[in-house]
Design a protein around this motif. Structure first.
Motif, short mmCIF file in Angstrom:
data_model
loop_
_atom_site.label_atom_id
_atom_site.label_comp_id
_atom_site.label_asym_id
_atom_site.label_seq_id
_atom_site.Cartn_x
_atom_site.Cartn_y
_atom_site.Cartn_z
N THR A 152 76.13 -32.30 -54.33
CA THR A 152 76.67 -30.96 -54.58
C THR A 152 77.73 -30.99 -55.68
O THR A 152 77.70 -30.17 -56.61
CB THR A 152 77.27 -30.37 -53.29
N LEU A 153 78.66 -31.93 -55.57
CA LEU A 153 79.72 -32.05 -56.58
C LEU A 153 79.13 -32.40 -57.94
O LEU A 153 79.58 -31.88 -58.97
CB LEU A 153 80.74 -33.10 -56.15
N LEU A 154 78.13 -33.28 -57.95
CA LEU A 154 77.49 -33.66 -59.20
C LEU A 154 76.79 -32.46 -59.83
O LEU A 154 76.88 -32.24 -61.05
CB LEU A 154 76.49 -34.79 -58.96
N SER A 155 76.09 -31.68 -59.01
CA SER A 155 75.42 -30.48 -59.51
C SER A 155 76.41 -29.50 -60.09
O SER A 155 76.17 -28.91 -61.16
CB SER A 155 74.63 -29.82 -58.38
N LEU A 156 77.53 -29.31 -59.40
CA LEU A 156 78.56 -28.40 -59.91
C LEU A 156 79.17 -28.92 -61.22
O LEU A 156 79.41 -28.14 -62.16
CB LEU A 156 79.66 -28.22 -58.87
N ALA A 157 79.39 -30.24 -61.28
CA ALA A 157 79.97 -30.83 -62.49
C ALA A 157 79.04 -30.67 -63.69
O ALA A 157 79.50 -30.60 -64.84
CB ALA A 157 80.25 -32.31 -62.25
N ILE A 158 77.74 -30.60 -63.42
CA ILE A 158 76.77 -30.41 -64.51
C ILE A 158 76.54 -28.94 -64.79
O ILE A 158 76.56 -28.49 -65.95
CB ILE A 158 75.44 -31.10 -64.15
N MET A 159 76.36 -28.15 -63.73
CA MET A 159 75.97 -26.74 -63.89
C MET A 159 77.09 -25.86 -64.43
O MET A 159 76.84 -25.02 -65.30
CB MET A 159 75.48 -26.19 -62.55
N VAL A 160 78.31 -26.02 -63.93
CA VAL A 160 79.39 -25.11 -64.32
C VAL A 160 79.68 -25.18 -65.82
O VAL A 160 79.69 -24.14 -66.50
CB VAL A 160 80.65 -25.38 -63.48
N PRO A 161 79.91 -26.38 -66.40
CA PRO A 161 80.15 -26.41 -67.85
C PRO A 161 78.94 -25.92 -68.65
O PRO A 161 79.11 -25.25 -69.69
CB PRO A 161 80.41 -27.90 -68.13
N LEU A 162 77.75 -26.26 -68.18
CA LEU A 162 76.54 -25.84 -68.88
C LEU A 162 76.40 -24.31 -68.87
O LEU A 162 76.16 -23.68 -69.91
CB LEU A 162 75.31 -26.48 -68.25
N LEU A 163 76.58 -23.70 -67.70
CA LEU A 163 76.48 -22.25 -67.59
C LEU A 163 77.59 -21.56 -68.37
O LEU A 163 77.36 -20.53 -69.02
CB LEU A 163 76.55 -21.83 -66.11
N TYR A 164 78.78 -22.14 -68.31
CA TYR A 164 79.90 -21.54 -69.04
C TYR A 164 79.59 -21.52 -70.54
O TYR A 164 79.79 -20.50 -71.22
CB TYR A 164 81.18 -22.34 -68.78
N GLY A 165 79.09 -22.63 -71.05
CA GLY A 165 78.75 -22.69 -72.46
C GLY A 165 77.67 -21.69 -72.83
O GLY A 165 77.75 -21.02 -73.87
N VAL A 166 76.65 -21.56 -71.97
CA VAL A 166 75.55 -20.62 -72.23
C VAL A 166 76.06 -19.19 -72.26
O VAL A 166 75.75 -18.42 -73.18
CB VAL A 166 74.45 -20.78 -71.16
N PHE A 167 76.86 -18.81 -71.27
CA PHE A 167 77.31 -17.42 -71.18
C PHE A 167 78.32 -17.07 -72.27
O PHE A 167 78.35 -15.94 -72.76
CB PHE A 167 77.89 -17.14 -69.80
N VAL A 168 79.17 -18.02 -72.66
CA VAL A 168 80.09 -17.79 -73.78
C VAL A 168 79.30 -17.57 -75.07
O VAL A 168 79.58 -16.67 -75.86
CB VAL A 168 81.07 -18.98 -73.94
N PHE A 169 78.28 -18.41 -75.27
CA PHE A 169 77.44 -18.28 -76.46
C PHE A 169 76.74 -16.92 -76.47
O PHE A 169 76.73 -16.23 -77.50
CB PHE A 169 76.41 -19.40 -76.50
N LEU A 170 76.15 -16.53 -75.33
CA LEU A 170 75.42 -15.27 -75.27
C LEU A 170 76.34 -14.08 -75.46
O LEU A 170 75.95 -13.06 -76.06
CB LEU A 170 74.68 -15.16 -73.94
N GLU A 171 77.56 -14.17 -74.96
CA GLU A 171 78.50 -13.07 -75.09
C GLU A 171 78.93 -12.86 -76.54
O GLU A 171 79.20 -11.74 -76.98
CB GLU A 171 79.74 -13.32 -74.22
N ASN A 172 78.98 -13.93 -77.31
CA ASN A 172 79.49 -13.86 -78.67
C ASN A 172 78.42 -13.91 -79.77
O ASN A 172 78.65 -13.41 -80.87
CB ASN A 172 80.49 -15.00 -78.91
N PHE A 173 77.28 -14.54 -79.46
CA PHE A 173 76.29 -14.75 -80.52
C PHE A 173 74.89 -14.29 -80.14
O PHE A 173 73.91 -14.78 -80.70
CB PHE A 173 76.25 -16.24 -80.91
N TYR A 174 74.80 -13.39 -79.18
CA TYR A 174 73.48 -12.91 -78.76
C TYR A 174 72.79 -12.20 -79.93
O TYR A 174 73.34 -11.27 -80.52
CB TYR A 174 73.59 -11.96 -77.58
N GLY A 175 71.59 -12.68 -80.25
CA GLY A 175 70.84 -12.11 -81.36
C GLY A 175 69.38 -12.50 -81.25
O GLY A 175 68.94 -13.07 -80.24
N PRO A 176 68.59 -12.25 -82.29
CA PRO A 176 67.15 -12.51 -82.24
C PRO A 176 66.77 -13.95 -81.91
O PRO A 176 65.76 -14.20 -81.26
CB PRO A 176 66.68 -12.12 -83.64
N ASN A 177 67.57 -14.92 -82.36
CA ASN A 177 67.21 -16.33 -82.18
C ASN A 177 68.10 -17.05 -81.18
O ASN A 177 68.18 -18.28 -81.18
CB ASN A 177 67.28 -17.06 -83.53
#
Length: 421
Positions: A152-177
């Motif tokens: 569980t801790l390993l999954s959180l350590a992997i998922m949280v930074p990954l999701l955070y990066g994805v959502f920050v990117f989508l919030e700021n750079f969402y576009g066609p590509n």
């Protein structure tokens, strides 16, 4: 909720998948039951009737648990979608968490947590009832809890930074590509995990020690030389602390690639048989099977993200699944949940027999290579021992095997080895 065309497609796919799972399982149970009182002639001199019947009972018991789990998964899926579960979770979290990014991360993690909790009773039953009743389980409750905490801790350590990066990117750079950049980042991240996994992640759960057996090492070094394989170290994994099942596998790549033997396997096989098993694992490397699977995963993930891009802004997609995001709320988290938990499993289920066929093809190639570098009869002897010790059925249903099995049926595989050996 309003029934749409996409709702009907979703229901048809879900029902057809469930019916197929029950149909295949019933065929498997029928085939195993029908042949449980007679050991196949090619195995009669090595596997007793008692062991054969034990394997039949073990297979049937697994099928019954599997079907119950299928029904629970269907109930969870319908609860999250058409019965409004995901909409309710989304509404509650959006009111509790003001940050759009952290609210979406919480949404994904909440569904992950619900799925984990619901699957936990099945894991407990398999480990401490089913596996224990057939003499396979060696895991203590304390170790089970520690594994659960670590994973569980390993999954959180992997998922949280990954999701955070994805959502920050989508919030700021969402576009066609956007999806191409996310896909490329996902592949890069996956490659990093594959590289560090054998050395840093797997040791969190098991102890890996270099093989310490002079006679066996000499055999293996001679095999590596014949195969022109740069072999640095072989590792032994303490699989016996969890189960008596035996296995061997090839993992990692580059400098971190390694061949691993379960300690249970080494205790059951003779040196020539171990050499033959290793030759099989080297066959996977020589035929670039691991590389092929990596390429396949890259292609499949590309299709996944392209489809996610297509459905992301389609109102009918959410409405058809009974999910209604609030006006003005970010939909990236909901889209990821729907694709990961709903769309991907249902739409890829029918790809399973293709994946199984390709995997069995790889196993045949690895067996041919093993026969060319070692004694095919030693590999046959090792496989028969493993079938016996692991209570693997010798009489699976042909259709069930073709659909699910990553390895050829026992009789087919043995006959193939006799032909090429």
């Amino acid at each position: 909720m309003t029934i749409t065309s996409f709702t009907i497609i979703f229901i048809v796919l879900l029902v057809s998948q469930t019916l197929m799972q029950f149909y295949l399982s019933s065929r498997q149970v029928k085939a195993v039951s029908l042949h449980k009182d007679r050991v196949p002639p090619e195995f009669a001199h090595k596997i007793s009737l008692t062991s054969h019947q034990r394997a039949a009972k073990y297979t049937i018991a697994h099928q019954r648990v599997f079907l119950l789990e299928v029904l629970v998964d269907v109930a969870l899926l319908l609860g999250l979608t058409l019965f409004g579960g995901l909409t309710w979770i989304n509404t509650q979290l959006s009111m509790l968490i003001s940050s759009p990014i952290w609210y979406q991360i919480a949404l994904v993690l909440s569904v992950f947590a619900i799925s984990t909790v619901i699957s936990l009773p099945f894991s407990l039953y398999r480990t401490f009832v089913l596996e224990a009743s057939f003499g396979f389980n060696r895991m203590t409750p304390g170790l089970f809890v520690m594994d659960l905490i670590k994973s569980t801790l390993l999954s959180l350590a992997i998922m949280v930074p990954l999701l955070y990066g994805v959502f920050v990117f989508l919030e700021n750079f969402y576009g066609p590509n956007w999806w191409i950049w996310i896909w490329a980042s996902f592949i890069f991240f996956t490659m990093i995990l594959m590289f560090i996994g054998p050395k840093f992640i797997m040791p969190l759960f098991n102890k890996f020690t270099p093989l310490d057996n002079p006679e066996l090492q000499e055999r293996i070094q001679a095999l590596a030389k014949r195969a022109n394989f740069g072999l640095k170290e072989l590792f032994v994994m303490d699989g016996s602390k969890r189960s008596s099942h035996g296995n061997a596998f090839f993992t990692g790549f580059g400098k971190n690639r390694r061949i691993v033997f379960f300690d249970t396997l080494l205790n059951k096989l003779t040196p020539p048989e171990i050499e033959a098993v290793l030759a099989h694992e080297l066959g996977h490397f020589k035929h670039k099977h691991i590389l092929k699977r990596i390429v396949m995963s890259v292609v499949i993930s590309f299709i996944f993200f392209a489809a996610l891009d297509y459905f992301m802004d389609k109102t009918w997609f959410y409405a058809g699944l009974g999910v209604f995001p609030g006006i003005g709320q970010p939909i990236f988290g909901i889209a990821i949940v729907l694709f990961s938990v709903v769309i991907l499993p249902i739409f890829t289920f029918w790809y399973t027999p293709v994946s199984s066929f390709l995997s069995r093809k790889d196993e045949f190639e690895a067996d041919r290579y093993a026969a060319s570098q070692s004694n095919a009869n030693d590999l046959i002897s090792a496989l028969v021992k493993l079938y016996d010790d692991n209570a693997a059925t010798l009489t699976p249903d042909n259709l069930h095997s073709a659909f699910y099995d990553s390895h050829p049926p026992a009789s087919v595989r043995i006959q193939h080895l006799k032909t090429v050996g």
